[in-house]
Design a protein around this motif. Structure first.
Motif, short mmCIF file in Angstrom:
data_model
loop_
_atom_site.label_atom_id
_atom_site.label_comp_id
_atom_site.label_asym_id
_atom_site.label_seq_id
_atom_site.Cartn_x
_atom_site.Cartn_y
_atom_site.Cartn_z
N LEU B 53 -20.51 -16.70 33.15
CA LEU B 53 -19.65 -17.74 33.17
C LEU B 53 -18.65 -17.42 31.95
O LEU B 53 -17.19 -17.60 32.55
CB LEU B 53 -19.95 -19.10 31.68
N HIS B 57 -15.20 -19.14 30.27
CA HIS B 57 -15.26 -20.32 30.15
C HIS B 57 -16.39 -20.05 28.64
O HIS B 57 -16.79 -19.04 28.72
CB HIS B 57 -16.77 -21.36 31.02
N LYS B 210 -19.54 -25.33 36.80
CA LYS B 210 -18.27 -25.36 36.85
C LYS B 210 -17.39 -26.93 37.74
O LYS B 210 -16.68 -27.36 37.35
CB LYS B 210 -17.68 -24.68 37.54
N ILE B 224 -8.98 -25.32 32.88
CA ILE B 224 -9.99 -24.34 33.42
C ILE B 224 -9.73 -23.47 33.66
O ILE B 224 -9.53 -23.15 35.78
CB ILE B 224 -10.87 -25.41 34.18
N GLU B 226 -10.53 -20.12 36.79
CA GLU B 226 -10.77 -20.08 38.01
C GLU B 226 -11.59 -18.67 37.69
O GLU B 226 -10.94 -17.83 37.40
CB GLU B 226 -11.44 -20.54 39.62
#
Ligand SMILES: Nc1nc2c(ncn2[C@@H]2O[C@H](COP(=O)(O)OP(=O)(O)O)[C@@H](O)[C@H]2O)c(=O)[nH]1
Ligand SMILES: [Mg+2]
Ligand SMILES: [Zn+2]
Lengths: 119, 226
Positions: B53, B57, B210, B224, B226
């Protein structure tokens, strides 16, 4: 094994209710146990006895009422009793259900003596 | 005298759990509660997952164990923040342990909050922590009869991860039996066969994560990438 965790929460809530209502002893706690909780009555009795020791509820009787697990089918809205390992709707043969009953432990009542109350 | 109460015995925990859930929503993160027996591969999977991630993220982990900070040490190189809770005698986490930990995490910088519960297939299912989703792991070495033996946790699951799938050829494990038992509890349950060892299923799991984050955070979502 989870009877211990549940008895702990149960005794905490029962003592809280007793205190809020001015009870100085607790003689009986009545609970409703949903079948889906998979609680073994003897185990929760044992756990309860241990947890109330040394509190105002020491020696209190735990009264257990068992109720069945019920579900409502999301497809056909059929209400039916859930088997522990099988939630399939008898009409659709699919397990797409909302549990409507029997998935919790509720305290129903607490019996004890109130200050200034004759027995 | 008799007092009528009518109160769910888990009320005090559930009230705190609801507050936690509100905080997650407000801060725009998704919280996942990982539940399984000890040793089914939660910490290893989290290491691999968070590594993948990163850096797009950011993840935080709250990990519960009876004793030691070993899992926290294993996760520290990967996660932005890791908090270890030692539960002592308790075989599961409580919502208030999560709410206390949240104060120590810079939540607005976090996208995924993973909660690794104490290894146990029973009690963690009883105690809502405020998570958005329950992730239940079943590892192949545990055997193909466990869904039928522990139905409560499997019906509460939002996803089941069949872990250590790399051992399929080594162990006698009837996948069909597990699927059939799950089908009886929740016909539309998502199942991923996954291995932290071989990497099988990792893409599917990451895509699911996700997608869930986008869904659960909704309009309040941060950008967010990708
Ligand atoms: N073969 C195999 N072993 C794994 C896999 N994931 C974890 N393990 C091993 O399983 C053991 C327990 O893993 P751990 O992540 O600590 O499990 P936890 O107790 O659920 O956190 C460790 O020895 C891991 O190396 C996997 O996908 N395949
Ligand atoms: Mg671990
Ligand atoms: Zn139906």
């Amino acid at each position: 094994m989870h009877e211990l965790s549940i008895a702990e929460a149960l005794v905490e809530e029962a003592l809280k209710a007793a205190e809020e209502n001015g009870l100085f002893t607790v003689e009986e706690v009545e609970i409703e146990v949903g079948a889906l909780k998979l609680i073994v009555p003897e185990l929760i009795q044992d756990a309860f006895r241990q947890m109330v020791a040394g509190t105002i509820a020491e020696g209190a009787v735990l009264k257990i009422n068992e109720i069945p697990g019920m579900g409502s089918c999301r497809n056909c809205k059929n209400d039916f009793e859930l088997k522990i390992n099988d939630y399939r709707c008898p009409i659709c043969n699919q397990a797409e259900i909302k549990v409507t009953r029997g998935d919790a432990v509720y305290i129903k009542s607490v019996v004890g003596q109130k200050k200034d109350e004759e027995k | 005298m008799k007092i009528s109460v009518v109160k769910n015995v888990l009320d005090s925990n559930n009230i705190v759990a609801r507050k936690n859930r509100e905080i997650f929503k407000e801060k725009g993160l998704i919280a996942l509660n990982l539940i399984s027996s000890p040793g089914s591969g939660k910490t290893t999977l989290l290491q691999k997952t968070i590594d993948r991630l990163n850096p797009a993220h950011k993840s935080a982990v709250i990990v519960g164990d009876l004793q030691t900070t070993r899992d926290a040490e294993r996760l520290e190189p990967f996660a932005k923040e890791v908090i270890q809770i030692n539960t002592g005698m308790s075989c599961h986490l409580y919502a208030n342990q999560i709410s206390e930990s949240l104060g120590q995490i810079t939540l607005k910088e976090i996208d995924f909050l993973f909660i690794e519960n104490v290894g146990n297939m029973v009690c963690p299912g009883e105690f809502d922590l405020g998570e958005n989703l329950k992730v239940v792991l079943l590892s192949l070495p545990e055997g193909d009869d466990k869904v039928a033996k522990y139905p409560t946790i499997f019906r509460a699951a939002d996803i089941v991860l069949l872990t250590k799938i790399d051992l399929m050829g080594v162990l006698k494990f009837d996948l069909k039996r597990v699927m059939a038992d799950l089908e009886k509890l929740n016909s539309s349950l998502k199942l991923i066969k996954i291995s932290s060892e071989s990497g099988e299923g990792m893409d599917e799991w990451l895509n699911w994560l996700k997608a869930q984050r986008k869904k659960s955070v909704g309009v309040q979502a941060k950008f967010i990438p990708e």
